[in-house]
Design an enzyme around this catalytic site. Sequence first.
Site, PDB file in Angstrom:
ATOM      1  CG  HIS A 111      32.093  35.527  38.136  1.00 41.79           C
ATOM      2  ND1 HIS A 111      33.215  35.212  38.856  1.00 41.79           N
ATOM      3  CD2 HIS A 111      32.035  36.881  38.097  1.00 41.79           C
ATOM      4  CE1 HIS A 111      33.827  36.322  39.232  1.00 41.79           C
ATOM      5  NE2 HIS A 111      33.129  37.353  38.798  1.00 41.79           N
ATOM      6  CG  ASP A 149      29.989  43.851  43.290  1.00 42.67           C
ATOM      7  OD1 ASP A 149      30.940  44.300  43.924  1.00 42.67           O
ATOM      8  OD2 ASP A 149      29.993  42.710  42.787  1.00 42.67           O
ATOM      9  NE  ARG A 201      39.699  43.475  45.294  1.00 42.62           N
ATOM     10  CZ  ARG A 201      38.874  44.122  44.478  1.00 42.62           C
ATOM     11  NH1 ARG A 201      37.625  43.740  44.387  1.00 42.62           N
ATOM     12  NH2 ARG A 201      39.298  45.142  43.761  1.00 42.62           N
TER      13      ARG A 201
END
Length: 282
Positions: free
Chosen positions: A37, A152, A189
Site C-alpha cells: 500500500h 489485484d 490477509r
Amino acid sequence: MLIFNTQNELVSHLTSVSNAATSIGFVPTMGALHQGHLSLIKEALLHNTIVVVSIFVNPTQFNNADDLAKYPRTLEKDIEKIKTVSDAIIVYAPSVDDIYKGKTISQHFDFDGLENQMEGKFRQGHFDGVGTIVKRLFEIVKPTHAYFGEKDFQQLQIIKKMVSKFEMPVNVVGCPIYRETNGLAMSSRNERLSEKERNQAAIIFKTITQAKKLFATKSAQEVTEFVAKTFEKQPDFELEYFQIADEATLLPCLRKNKTKTYRAFIAVFVNKVRLIDTISLN
Ligand code: AMP
C-alpha cells in the site's frame, strides 16, 4: 496529518485547497496497511499536489460474512504507517453509513465479461461491490490519478473498464506487486497467517514462477496440470483456481496466440485464509 471521517468534511477541505492546477492522487485501501500500500502512496506523492488515501473495509465486496468479520482493522497503526511516508497525506476513513447512507447494497455493473472470470466466479457479487465503492469514492474525491496494485490485476482491469464506460475524468495507474523476501505477495490477509504458514506460503509465488518458465514451452493446460499436482502434494494448501488468461479480456488461454499477452492468476486457501497472486507470462 488530516483525517476525515465524513465525506462532507473531506469534500469541503478539498474544495478549499484545490484550484484548476491541482492534481489529486487517490489511493483507495481497506486498511491493515503494508509496504505494498505504501508503495502506491509513494507513487501518488511523486505525481500529484494532493494525495488522498481512503481506509474503508467495504462490506458489499465480501461474499463471505466470516471473511468480512475477520478482516483486520488497524486504523491507528495505519495512520502511523502513512505518517512515515509523509505528514501531508489526507486520510479519509468513513463509516459504512457515511458511504452507503443506510442502503448497504451494490449497484450492478456490466464490465464486458471481465467480472465473470476468476475472482468474479468464485466470489459472487464481488466486482459489483468493488465497482460500487470505487465509483462512489471517485465521485467524492474527484481524483486526477488513482493508484491500484497489479496484485489485484482483475480489479485493475475492471476499474479501467468502469472509468472508460462511465467516461470518468481519472487516470488509472497500475503499480507493481510488493513481495516479502520469500516471494509471498504482501497482503492484509497475511496478518491472519502464523509465522509457519507465512513461510510455507512462499510456495505460491515459487509455483507461479515455475509456471511462467514452463509456459515458454508447454500449453496452458499442461501448465495448469503442473500447478494442480504441485498443490495436491501440499496438505496445508487448497488450490481454488489457477488460470492462464489473456490480459486484455481475462478469458482463459485455450491455445497460445503470439499477438496476445498472457498472465497467470492463482487463488489458494492456507488454513481458511484466502490468498491471491498473479504473474505476467510474456
Ligand atoms: P486492499 O487494501 O487489499 O483493498 O488494497 C488496496 C490497494 O493496494 C489495491 O489497489 C491493491 O491492489 C493494492 N495492493 C495490495 N497488496 C499489494 C501489494 N503486495 N503490492 C502492491 N499493491 C498492493
